[in-house]
Design a protein around this motif. Sequence first.
Motif, PDB file in Angstrom:
ATOM      1  N   TYR A  75      -0.877  -1.306  -3.400  1.00 16.27           N
ATOM      2  CA  TYR A  75      -0.574  -0.466  -2.396  1.00 16.27           C
ATOM      3  C   TYR A  75      -0.672   1.034  -2.726  1.00 16.27           C
ATOM      4  O   TYR A  75      -1.391   1.437  -3.804  1.00 16.27           O
ATOM      5  CB  TYR A  75       0.949  -0.694  -1.760  1.00 16.27           C
ATOM      6  CG  TYR A  75       1.251  -2.116  -1.413  1.00 16.27           C
ATOM      7  CD1 TYR A  75       0.160  -2.781  -0.965  1.00 16.27           C
ATOM      8  CD2 TYR A  75       2.368  -2.543  -1.615  1.00 16.27           C
ATOM      9  CE1 TYR A  75       0.206  -4.287  -0.372  1.00 16.27           C
ATOM     10  CE2 TYR A  75       2.763  -3.924  -1.052  1.00 16.27           C
ATOM     11  CZ  TYR A  75       1.771  -4.743  -0.597  1.00 16.27           C
ATOM     12  OH  TYR A  75       1.776  -6.120  -0.278  1.00 16.27           O
ATOM     13  N   GLY A  76      -0.126   2.110  -1.947  1.00 12.61           N
ATOM     14  CA  GLY A  76      -0.343   3.320  -2.086  1.00 12.61           C
ATOM     15  C   GLY A  76      -0.853   3.977  -0.968  1.00 12.61           C
ATOM     16  O   GLY A  76      -1.711   3.368  -0.404  1.00 12.61           O
ATOM     17  N   ASN A 130      -3.104   6.094  -0.455  1.00 10.59           N
ATOM     18  CA  ASN A 130      -4.689   6.264  -0.304  1.00 10.59           C
ATOM     19  C   ASN A 130      -5.365   5.025  -1.186  1.00 10.59           C
ATOM     20  O   ASN A 130      -6.325   5.245  -1.362  1.00 10.59           O
ATOM     21  CB  ASN A 130      -5.065   7.236  -1.540  1.00 10.59           C
ATOM     22  CG  ASN A 130      -4.365   8.786  -0.728  1.00 10.59           C
ATOM     23  OD1 ASN A 130      -4.526   8.874   0.530  1.00 10.59           O
ATOM     24  ND2 ASN A 130      -3.622   9.473  -1.651  1.00 10.59           N
ATOM     25  N   SER A 131      -4.619   3.867  -0.791  1.00  5.90           N
ATOM     26  CA  SER A 131      -5.335   2.665  -1.645  1.00  5.90           C
ATOM     27  C   SER A 131      -6.181   2.225  -0.844  1.00  5.90           C
ATOM     28  O   SER A 131      -6.225   2.356   0.501  1.00  5.90           O
ATOM     29  CB  SER A 131      -4.096   1.719  -1.899  1.00  5.90           C
ATOM     30  OG  SER A 131      -3.753   1.241  -0.656  1.00  5.90           O
ATOM     31  N   ASP A 132      -7.004   1.243  -1.094  1.00  6.51           N
ATOM     32  CA  ASP A 132      -8.100   0.600  -0.162  1.00  6.51           C
ATOM     33  C   ASP A 132      -7.480  -0.201   0.803  1.00  6.51           C
ATOM     34  O   ASP A 132      -7.730  -0.198   1.964  1.00  6.51           O
ATOM     35  CB  ASP A 132      -9.041  -0.166  -1.005  1.00  6.51           C
ATOM     36  CG  ASP A 132      -9.991   0.540  -1.735  1.00  6.51           C
ATOM     37  OD1 ASP A 132     -10.108   1.826  -1.359  1.00  6.51           O
ATOM     38  OD2 ASP A 132     -10.541  -0.105  -2.634  1.00  6.51           O
ATOM     39  N   PHE A 133      -6.046  -0.642   0.173  1.00  6.35           N
ATOM     40  CA  PHE A 133      -5.490  -1.560   1.341  1.00  6.35           C
ATOM     41  C   PHE A 133      -4.841  -0.726   2.461  1.00  6.35           C
ATOM     42  O   PHE A 133      -4.888  -1.442   3.626  1.00  6.35           O
ATOM     43  CB  PHE A 133      -4.266  -2.089   0.491  1.00  6.35           C
ATOM     44  CG  PHE A 133      -3.492  -3.400   1.234  1.00  6.35           C
ATOM     45  CD1 PHE A 133      -3.864  -4.577   0.563  1.00  6.35           C
ATOM     46  CD2 PHE A 133      -2.708  -2.859   1.843  1.00  6.35           C
ATOM     47  CE1 PHE A 133      -3.000  -5.547   1.480  1.00  6.35           C
ATOM     48  CE2 PHE A 133      -1.785  -4.194   2.698  1.00  6.35           C
ATOM     49  CZ  PHE A 133      -2.170  -5.340   2.389  1.00  6.35           C
ATOM     50  N   ASN A 134      -4.349   0.427   2.162  1.00  2.00           N
ATOM     51  CA  ASN A 134      -3.991   1.119   3.283  1.00  2.00           C
ATOM     52  C   ASN A 134      -4.726   1.852   4.050  1.00  2.00           C
ATOM     53  O   ASN A 134      -4.495   2.427   5.111  1.00  2.00           O
ATOM     54  CB  ASN A 134      -2.581   1.661   2.735  1.00  2.00           C
ATOM     55  CG  ASN A 134      -1.367   0.808   2.712  1.00  2.00           C
ATOM     56  OD1 ASN A 134      -1.335  -0.176   3.308  1.00  2.00           O
ATOM     57  ND2 ASN A 134      -0.693   1.144   1.524  1.00  2.00           N
ATOM     58  N   LYS A 135      -5.619   2.552   3.475  1.00  2.00           N
ATOM     59  CA  LYS A 135      -6.434   3.795   3.871  1.00  2.00           C
ATOM     60  C   LYS A 135      -7.218   3.171   5.376  1.00  2.00           C
ATOM     61  O   LYS A 135      -7.900   2.224   5.264  1.00  2.00           O
ATOM     62  CB  LYS A 135      -7.582   4.033   2.964  1.00  2.00           C
ATOM     63  CG  LYS A 135      -7.747   5.513   3.286  1.00  2.00           C
ATOM     64  CD  LYS A 135      -8.405   6.269   2.185  1.00  2.00           C
ATOM     65  CE  LYS A 135      -8.353   7.837   2.441  1.00  2.00           C
ATOM     66  NZ  LYS A 135      -8.818   8.511   1.028  1.00  2.00           N
ATOM     67  N   GLY A 136      -6.880   4.395   6.244  1.00  2.00           N
ATOM     68  CA  GLY A 136      -7.508   3.814   7.593  1.00  2.00           C
ATOM     69  C   GLY A 136      -6.967   2.689   8.304  1.00  2.00           C
ATOM     70  O   GLY A 136      -7.477   2.473   9.399  1.00  2.00           O
ATOM     71  N   LYS A 191       0.441  -0.470   7.530  1.00  2.00           N
ATOM     72  CA  LYS A 191       0.207   0.172   6.055  1.00  2.00           C
ATOM     73  C   LYS A 191       1.391  -0.557   5.273  1.00  2.00           C
ATOM     74  O   LYS A 191       2.525  -0.716   5.768  1.00  2.00           O
ATOM     75  CB  LYS A 191       0.311   1.704   5.924  1.00  2.00           C
ATOM     76  CG  LYS A 191      -0.940   2.253   6.517  1.00  2.00           C
ATOM     77  CD  LYS A 191      -0.816   3.629   6.484  1.00  2.00           C
ATOM     78  CE  LYS A 191      -1.704   4.636   7.268  1.00  2.00           C
ATOM     79  NZ  LYS A 191      -3.096   4.515   6.945  1.00  2.00           N
ATOM     80  N   ARG A 192       1.141  -0.927   3.944  1.00  2.00           N
ATOM     81  CA  ARG A 192       2.106  -1.556   3.225  1.00  2.00           C
ATOM     82  C   ARG A 192       2.592  -0.815   2.352  1.00  2.00           C
ATOM     83  O   ARG A 192       1.682  -0.095   1.465  1.00  2.00           O
ATOM     84  CB  ARG A 192       1.909  -3.015   2.842  1.00  2.00           C
ATOM     85  CG  ARG A 192       1.506  -3.962   3.949  1.00  2.00           C
ATOM     86  CD  ARG A 192       1.484  -5.494   3.461  1.00  2.00           C
ATOM     87  NE  ARG A 192       1.288  -6.267   4.574  1.00  2.00           N
ATOM     88  CZ  ARG A 192       1.220  -7.654   4.458  1.00  2.00           C
ATOM     89  NH1 ARG A 192       1.364  -8.148   3.128  1.00  2.00           N
ATOM     90  NH2 ARG A 192       1.221  -8.595   5.289  1.00  2.00           N
ATOM     91  N   GLY A 193       3.800  -0.860   1.795  1.00  2.00           N
ATOM     92  CA  GLY A 193       4.214  -0.315   0.607  1.00  2.00           C
ATOM     93  C   GLY A 193       5.482  -0.975  -0.154  1.00  2.00           C
ATOM     94  O   GLY A 193       6.014  -1.903   0.592  1.00  2.00           O
ATOM     95  N   ILE A 194       5.903  -0.697  -1.425  1.00  2.00           N
ATOM     96  CA  ILE A 194       6.847  -1.240  -1.999  1.00  2.00           C
ATOM     97  C   ILE A 194       7.600  -0.349  -2.615  1.00  2.00           C
ATOM     98  O   ILE A 194       7.152   0.600  -3.293  1.00  2.00           O
ATOM     99  CB  ILE A 194       6.669  -2.400  -2.956  1.00  2.00           C
ATOM    100  CG1 ILE A 194       7.804  -3.177  -3.659  1.00  2.00           C
ATOM    101  CG2 ILE A 194       5.725  -1.904  -4.282  1.00  2.00           C
ATOM    102  CD1 ILE A 194       7.412  -4.271  -4.293  1.00  2.00           C
TER     103      ILE A 194
END
Lengths: 274, 159, 776
Positions: free
Chosen positions: C451-452, C454-460, C464-467
């Motif tokens: 996560y993060g 600007n991560s690929d996971f969240n970007k755009g 969005k996920r975070g821990i």
Amino acid sequence: MLHQNLEWFFPHKVEEAVKLIEQQGVILHGGGTRILKTSPKSIKGLVDVGRLNLNYIHHADNHFSIGSASTYADIIRYSLKTNKLLILAKALSEAASTPLRNRITIGGSLKDFPIWSSLYAPLLALNAQIEIAEKHEKILSLEEYLDSGMIKTKHLIKRIIVDDIPNIIGGVKRFSLIRFEYPLFTIAVVLQVKQKTVSEARIFITGVKGRHKRCKRAEHFLIDKELNDETIQQAEKHFAPKFVSDYKYSAEYKEHTAKVFFTDLLHELKGTLK
Amino acid sequence: MKFPFKVNNKSKDLELLPNETLLHVLRNNDFTEVKCGCNEGECGSCTVLLDGKPVNSCQVLAMSVQEKEITTVKGIGTLYTPHFLQKSFVEAGADQCGFCSPGMVLASYSLLKENPKPTRKEILTALDGNLCRCTGYVKIVDAVEMTAQKLQTNNLEME
Amino acid sequence: MFKYVNQPIEKIDGLALVTGEEKYTDDFSFNNMLYVSVLHSGYAYAKIIDIDDSEARTMHGVVEILSYKNVNRILYTTAGQGYPEPSPYDTLLFGKTMRFVGDNVCAVAAESKEIADEALKKIKVTYKELKPILNLEKSEGSSIIIHKDDGAFPKIPVFYDAKKNIASKVEANVGDFDSAFKKSSRKIELDFYCSYGSHCAIEPHASVSYLDVRGRLVIISTTQVPFHVRRIVSHVAEIPVSKIRVIKPRLGGGFGGKQEILLEPIVALMTWRTKRPAKLVYSRREVFKSTRCRHEYQTKVSVGYEADGKINALHLDALENAGGYGSHALTVLANAGSKTLPLLNKIENLRFTGMGVYTNLPVGGAYRGYGATESYPAYAQAIDMVCEDCGLDIVEYYKKWCIKSGETSAIFQALGEGKEGVAMTIGSTSLVECLDEGAKLSDWYEKRKLYGPNSDFNKGKRLKRGIGMVAMMQGSAIPEIDMASAYIKMNDDGSFNLNVGATDLGTGSDTVLAQIASEVLDTPVESFIVYSSDTDFTPFDTGAYASSTTYLSGQAVRKCVEEIKKQILKVGAEMLSLSVDEVELNDSRVTAKENIKEEVSFADICQYSLYQKNQFQIQATASHISPKSPPPFAVHFIEIEVDTFTGIIKVLNYTATVDCGTPINPVTAEGQVEGAIVNGLSYALFENYYFSPHGKMLNDTFGKYGVYTAFDIPPMKVKLIKSYEETGPYGAKSISEININGALPGIANAFYNATGKRLHSGPFAPEYVLKVLSEK
Ligand SMILES: Cc1cc2nc3c(=O)[nH]c(=O)nc-3n(C[C@H](O)[C@H](O)[C@H](O)COP(=O)(O)OP(=O)(O)OC[C@H]3O[C@@H](n4cnc5c(N)ncnc54)[C@H](O)[C@@H]3O)c2cc1C
Ligand code: FES
Ligand code: FES
């Protein structure tokens, strides 16, 4: 508080019940959940619908007939058993709570129509009809029932009739953050799709300014279109319900979120098309 | 005024006024195991079974249910003859202050009777009308799962 | 290692609870009982010009009406705290000034609740409306003065300035914050707002009273503090303590909400005057509006630090909304500092400033977490910001900088409850293990990588996920102030009466205390007949608050039972014709050390002592105060998903590792953690008080307020990681409060991890979240 000298009636015939409620201060009692909340002292008598044989769900001649004394839970159970009335059952399964769904009746919920109703949006979208027992029995569409102001008169609702149309797709979405919260709004969409193209659309939202709204612009827009991402994106622009701000949410937020939910719902429906 | 009712498998004449809720009538007639947390249908501590199905007794006018079977938590099992569902609640630690317990037990009982092998989602749905502020629900759900397990391994039925 | 302690023993009242057998306050009714209803103010700030109750008084069935007209004007605090209380004496049972919507106007006792309610409608109250203060930031020094010339005063010598609307003020300094902050190469500031909250114990507040056959007043009440009830009722109702007995039956949850003396003086006066039993049960709406709640807080943290993450200076400032009265205004405030600042004890320059101000909104009080809930969101986000800025892993950061065994913090001494604190060295801690284990259980490192903002996971992405994580401490009891005591006597069959002043709110403390007694005497829990919280029959205990019961009352029980153990050994030795050194306890018997077959049972010992020779009652009593308040520690890891279109935050996983020393009962201890987490979550995501422009709470029902059901809880992992606290019973510390504090800061940090944005205001309701997301 209801009056302690309240009189109770337990008629076995609809005609008797209709006669009884002609008296001033005498009203019908379904589940009683709303009567208890509003419970005006002026109520002199309650006519229980429990023995009128209005607790049934039938399927015949391509329609479902739902007796007004049926509870939300009855419909959910019927749906689970028969795999029918799915849109309605989904909406009702999110309403209130398990013990309340065992008490809340269709008749009381139609007559009362709270702003958080889980029943109206799907029934309107399904173009349900309502049968009223008056001196002259009559069946009218639920929309007419609301628009004509009939809902405000005193009468007995006998049943709801929902057509069993084969190739419709539909869904409901309600906004509430947690399970046991009165929903802010409920959106129901029912579409007929022929060869990927929408041929008919009924879209309703409850919880809005004026309680309910048919979203005609969105319906018109969808008809004759293929239900694809682009259509859905465009459709959002034609869906603009108006809300009133409350202490928790502003009207703008509700309007914004209703649009998001509407689009989500269309995407979900698109997903069901093979 | 007294009216005949069926509570916990016994006929009983209950003293009541026509405008009273089932919750009040039961509590006024010594069924104090039925609790009142809100009186508005929003907490489930007043849960009883009507013909086997849970309802909020504070949202039911007593006069309308004279012919129905009413079950309070003592109708499931008592201190002297507890039901294994109730034992599971204690075993799992689902009993903190216990104010929600009568309602929780009845809601779980009704679920397991209808559906002895509930999925987790079905359990959560069945308990969605019963608030508990103490346990965070984890151990209550454990207790229901534990009971379902007992039913299965011992080939029992809910009764 | 232990036989009865640290075992998942079933609650001794469990079966009675789940079969509906146990009695709660409202389950007690008496012949000839009066029903009481209270009229509450509809105005936030008003003077009563007159109350005309003549019509109500003539109503059939109305027996007594209490108001300022016939109740003596006695100032007190509703806070059930140690005496003299650190809360100001600023409250009247029935006054002429209404200071919030929900304040007491008058009370009616009648033959039925319906009549009492009807009578309230017939009472004509003439008010003079005053302009209220409905904003905590506008209170200090306002021209509107909330306690003006009413004689309100602090009971202990602390700062108090009613003319400026200041209910409490706290300041503590360690080192020199200002110059260290100035010198620091990096600085951050963060503010955070905490909303009102209601305890929502499912049992509403209730009190029943009657006169016993000798004319003494018996009060059965939903209270966490029976002995404080006795003292305060005596003061307010002017009835001698000797004439009052307070009983706490089963209690349907408290969480601090029942640490307040609200209903008891009313029923007491009704019964005292009419000589008839009287019952008052609040409706849920009354509980929301008229009892106590979590204080509203505006906090601010300033941190000066270096590029390597070393914090030079940290300042926590708290502005507290006391509401109309100053119940717990001082102590909650002090705890906002004292339960956070020692955690990273290597920060050399610390400053805490706090002020509690009066407003015309509902009154704050004690609520699980007690200040720490309100201060951790700012504190723990600030630490997260430091780590983000310096590129450090926050778990490692806490491991490095957190307080360790053998260490201290100057804050312990600097910040007490209305006076200086008590210096303390940390004994037990498994915080570092909690950090490691929690990171493992929550897949912290994998998920942080994934996560993060600007991560690929969240970007755009829309979702969005975070821990995020947070480490915390709390306390166990109030050192050198709180006292607990226990009494035990032995019965013919080897059973024991264990009488404790401690108050079981549903936490299971009756069981936990029996387990401790069992361990000392090596006899099963069933041998103990536990009786608690009855001011006539149990010795004193300050009550169930400040996370004290297991730690403090438990130690009193342990001491007391150690005492009785000596007597049992002595009698046993006498019976075996051995010396005391030659015998020991062994599974409900006294046996010879040399030969286990030489034995006498507990039953025989007691019968001997009662009937045969050198007769006496084997019995003991003991009291305990604690020289310190050893903190329990907890670490929470929270994984969330943010719907950036709607602002809805969904909690995907919640992991908690907790150090409560020895969990005396691991099952009830876990239950405390789970319950606190869920309460914390709903407070973090939607619980709030919404007010009309006139200060009236609008969402005063469960349905509108919003409480999680089973359906809403996220998957949770809870793990207790033992340590051994030498000053606690069998190594125990507290656990009940700490875990309510994690959700707000944990979610806020996760939110940053998901979106790169900071949250500044609880609850994280979707509309607010959307606003934060749209900010540039
Ligand atoms: C806590 C709570 C949460 C709720 N949440 C939801 C929700 O999320 N979604 C939802 O849809 N509903 C919800 N409800 C239910 C809703 O608010 C009403 O209480 C309910 O719909 C009323 O149904 P009833 O059968 O109890 O009606 P009653 O209270 O019996 O009657 C309501 C009105 O209808 C009249 N009436 C009854 N039967 C008939 C009939 N056959 N013909 C004509 N008139 C009749 C009565 O005279 C009365 O005027 C909730 C209720 C509660 C208490
Ligand atoms: S008391 Fe009936 S639901 Fe709360
Ligand atoms: S155990 Fe206390 S409310 Fe559930």
